[in-house]
Design an enzyme around this catalytic site. Structure first.
Site, PDB file in Angstrom:
ATOM      1  N   THR A  18      18.041  25.832   8.147  1.00 45.25           N
ATOM      2  CA  THR A  18      18.899  24.910   7.940  1.00 45.25           C
ATOM      3  C   THR A  18      20.235  24.941   8.366  1.00 45.25           C
ATOM      4  O   THR A  18      21.122  24.145   9.051  1.00 45.25           O
ATOM      5  CB  THR A  18      18.671  24.195   6.649  1.00 45.25           C
ATOM      6  OG1 THR A  18      17.224  23.983   6.105  1.00 45.25           O
ATOM      7  CG2 THR A  18      19.332  22.888   6.328  1.00 45.25           C
TER       8      THR A  18
ATOM      9  N   LYS B   2      12.702  17.265  10.780  1.00 45.80           N
ATOM     10  CA  LYS B   2      12.481  18.097   9.933  1.00 45.80           C
ATOM     11  C   LYS B   2      10.779  17.652   9.415  1.00 45.80           C
ATOM     12  O   LYS B   2      10.770  16.951   8.497  1.00 45.80           O
ATOM     13  CB  LYS B   2      13.146  18.446   8.683  1.00 45.80           C
ATOM     14  CG  LYS B   2      12.438  19.420   7.595  1.00 45.80           C
ATOM     15  CD  LYS B   2      12.668  20.871   7.717  1.00 45.80           C
ATOM     16  CE  LYS B   2      12.376  21.636   6.529  1.00 45.80           C
ATOM     17  NZ  LYS B   2      12.535  23.206   6.625  1.00 45.80           N
TER      18      LYS B   2
ATOM     19  N   ASP C 248      17.225  19.755   3.115  1.00 43.53           N
ATOM     20  CA  ASP C 248      17.597  20.273   4.627  1.00 43.53           C
ATOM     21  C   ASP C 248      17.962  19.060   5.224  1.00 43.53           C
ATOM     22  O   ASP C 248      19.341  19.461   5.823  1.00 43.53           O
ATOM     23  CB  ASP C 248      16.295  20.753   4.914  1.00 43.53           C
ATOM     24  CG  ASP C 248      16.012  22.242   4.333  1.00 43.53           C
ATOM     25  OD1 ASP C 248      14.979  22.844   4.999  1.00 43.53           O
ATOM     26  OD2 ASP C 248      16.497  22.610   3.348  1.00 43.53           O
TER      27      ASP C 248
ATOM     28  N   GLY D 138      11.335  24.233  11.372  1.00 46.00           N
ATOM     29  CA  GLY D 138      10.070  24.540  10.658  1.00 46.00           C
ATOM     30  C   GLY D 138      10.125  24.787   9.533  1.00 46.00           C
ATOM     31  O   GLY D 138      11.388  24.632   8.841  1.00 46.00           O
TER      32      GLY D 138
HETATM   33  N1  LIG Z   1      25.677  32.209   7.067  1.00 43.00           N
HETATM   34  C1  LIG Z   1      25.545  32.027   5.923  1.00 43.00           C
HETATM   35  N2  LIG Z   1      26.785  32.085   4.961  1.00 43.00           N
HETATM   36  C2  LIG Z   1      26.461  31.752   3.898  1.00 43.00           C
HETATM   37  N3  LIG Z   1      25.434  31.115   3.145  1.00 43.00           N
HETATM   38  C3  LIG Z   1      24.363  30.872   3.990  1.00 43.00           C
HETATM   39  C4  LIG Z   1      24.383  31.328   5.158  1.00 43.00           C
HETATM   40  N4  LIG Z   1      23.230  31.019   5.826  1.00 43.00           N
HETATM   41  C5  LIG Z   1      22.482  30.213   4.719  1.00 43.00           C
HETATM   42  N5  LIG Z   1      23.118  30.387   3.736  1.00 43.00           N
HETATM   43  C6  LIG Z   1      22.709  29.762   2.450  1.00 43.00           C
HETATM   44  O1  LIG Z   1      21.444  30.429   2.073  1.00 43.00           O
HETATM   45  C7  LIG Z   1      20.406  29.351   1.510  1.00 43.00           C
HETATM   46  C8  LIG Z   1      19.392  29.466   2.367  1.00 43.00           C
HETATM   47  O2  LIG Z   1      19.783  28.866   3.562  1.00 43.00           O
HETATM   48  P1  LIG Z   1      18.702  27.501   4.281  1.00 43.00           P
HETATM   49  O3  LIG Z   1      18.455  26.661   3.436  1.00 43.00           O
HETATM   50  O4  LIG Z   1      19.572  27.281   5.699  1.00 43.00           O
HETATM   51  O5  LIG Z   1      17.467  28.659   4.669  1.00 43.00           O
HETATM   52  P2  LIG Z   1      15.984  27.909   5.413  1.00 43.00           P
HETATM   53  O6  LIG Z   1      15.595  29.179   6.358  1.00 43.00           O
HETATM   54  O7  LIG Z   1      16.401  26.720   6.167  1.00 43.00           O
HETATM   55  O8  LIG Z   1      15.204  27.903   3.961  1.00 43.00           O
HETATM   56  P3  LIG Z   1      13.825  27.009   4.029  1.00 43.00           P
HETATM   57  O9  LIG Z   1      12.856  27.703   4.685  1.00 43.00           O
HETATM   58  O10 LIG Z   1      13.754  26.423   2.597  1.00 43.00           O
HETATM   59  O11 LIG Z   1      14.055  25.643   4.868  1.00 43.00           O
HETATM   60  C9  LIG Z   1      21.284  28.172   1.459  1.00 43.00           C
HETATM   61  O12 LIG Z   1      21.883  28.120   0.094  1.00 43.00           O
HETATM   62  C10 LIG Z   1      22.358  28.369   2.449  1.00 43.00           C
HETATM   63  O13 LIG Z   1      23.396  27.594   1.959  1.00 43.00           O
HETATM   64 MG   LIG Z   2      15.673  24.855   5.574  1.00 45.14          MG
END
Ligand SMILES: Nc1ncnc2c1ncn2[C@@H]1O[C@H](COP(=O)(O)OP(=O)(O)OP(=O)(O)O)[C@@H](O)[C@H]1O
Ligand SMILES: [Mg+2]
Ligand SMILES: C[C@H](N)[C@H](N)CCCCCC(=O)O
Length: 243
Positions: A16, A37, A54, A116
């Site tokens: 995300t 999404k 997301d 995804g």
């Molecule tokens: N580069 C980054 N720096 C700091 N925090 C981050 C970074 N990337 C992601 N995060 C934080 O890590 C957590 C997970 O990120 P994110 O929700 O984007 O993961 P995701 O892969 O989309 O998860 P999901 O499988 O639930 O969709 C969130 O709290 C997000 O704010």
């Molecule tokens: Mg996500």
């Protein structure tokens, strides 16, 4: 219309976060980019409503003027694999509806970034002891994939396994984005190992924003995205969009 599927080596790797940054960076450059999404689990409950967090984060950050419920056709509350969450909540994840939504969105956007739910081998639904898997939806919707990974210990295994799975199932994996990059020792050796073993291009390294992981300071996010999604990277990523 062109599209790309953003998938992760795991949940919580930053799909995300990367989608938000990429949609924002591309729209800043005048590209008409949308976000989709298809399936979300672990939604936040607000009274009788389930909030697709997301989608909400991406549309707000990238200023995409769309209803989050149109962009997220299937929302479950339980933070679990979609086939389990949907089963418990009596929701039927209708693939035809996902495809129709994608087709409708493709009339409004030049490019669509599809996020995804977790990784490639996630079951989206189960019927008569048969699983319909996320990689199957990717192949049917838009077989054009960018993999988001991190540099945390274990990532070499997770990333190589995901890449080999993608190759085995005929997915077009076009590039890898390394998220939560700390710029610490050995990280680049990890990334080099992944690049050399998989022979998949590393499209970008997105810095870890230290401190509050859920910080709402948009400017901090924009500074990181401006640095990590520079013109060269944007050109590489635009070269990946096709479908
Ligand atoms: N580069 C980054 N720096 C700091 N925090 C981050 C970074 N990337 C992601 N995060 C934080 O890590 C957590 C997970 O990120 P994110 O929700 O984007 O993961 P995701 O892969 O989309 O998860 P999901 O499988 O639930 O969709 C969130 O709290 C997000 O704010
Ligand atoms: Mg996500
Ligand atoms: C709830 C979580 N944040 C994701 N939305 C769903 C991840 C499903 C993972 C399924 C699995 O691989 O075990």
């Amino acid at each position: 219309m062109s599209a790309v599927y953003i998938i992760g080596t795991d949940t919580d790797v930053g799909k995300t976060f990367v989608c938000a940054g990429l949609c924002w960076a591309l729209r800043e450059k005048g590209y008409n980019v949308g976000y989709f999404k298809p399936v979300l689990t672990g939604a936040i409950r607000s009274g009788s409503m389930l909030i697709p967090q997301d989608t909400e984060f991406v549309v707000k950050f990238a200023k995409i003027n769309e209803d989050v419920y149109k962009l997220t056709p299937f929302i479950c509350e339980k933070p679990a694999s979609p086939h389990i969450a949907a089963g418990i909540e009596n929701k039927d994840i209708d693939v035809d509806r996902i495809k129709q939504t994608f087709e409708d969105l493709s009339k409004n956007y030049e490019f669509i970034m599809i996020e995804g739910c977790g990784g490639l081998a996630v079951p989206l639904k189960e019927q008569n002891n048969q699983f319909y898997m996320q990689y199957q939806l990717i192949k049917e919707l838009c077989n054009n994939v960018i993999l988001v990974t991190t540099t945390k210990l274990g990532t070499i295994n997770h990333t190589i396994l995901t890449v080999e799975f993608a190759k085995a199932y005929g997915l077009c994996l076009k590039g890898i984005i390394v998220n939560m990059y700390k710029n610490e020792s050995d990280e680049d050796k990890v990334i080099k190992t992944i690049a050399e073993f998989t022979n998949i291009p590393i499209l970008a390294k997105v810095d870890l924003i230290r401190g509050c992981v859920n910080c709402k300071d948009e400017n901090k996010f924009k500074n990181v995205f401006e640095k990590c999604f520079n013109n060269d990277t944007i050109m590489k990523i635009m070269g990946v969009f096709e479908c």
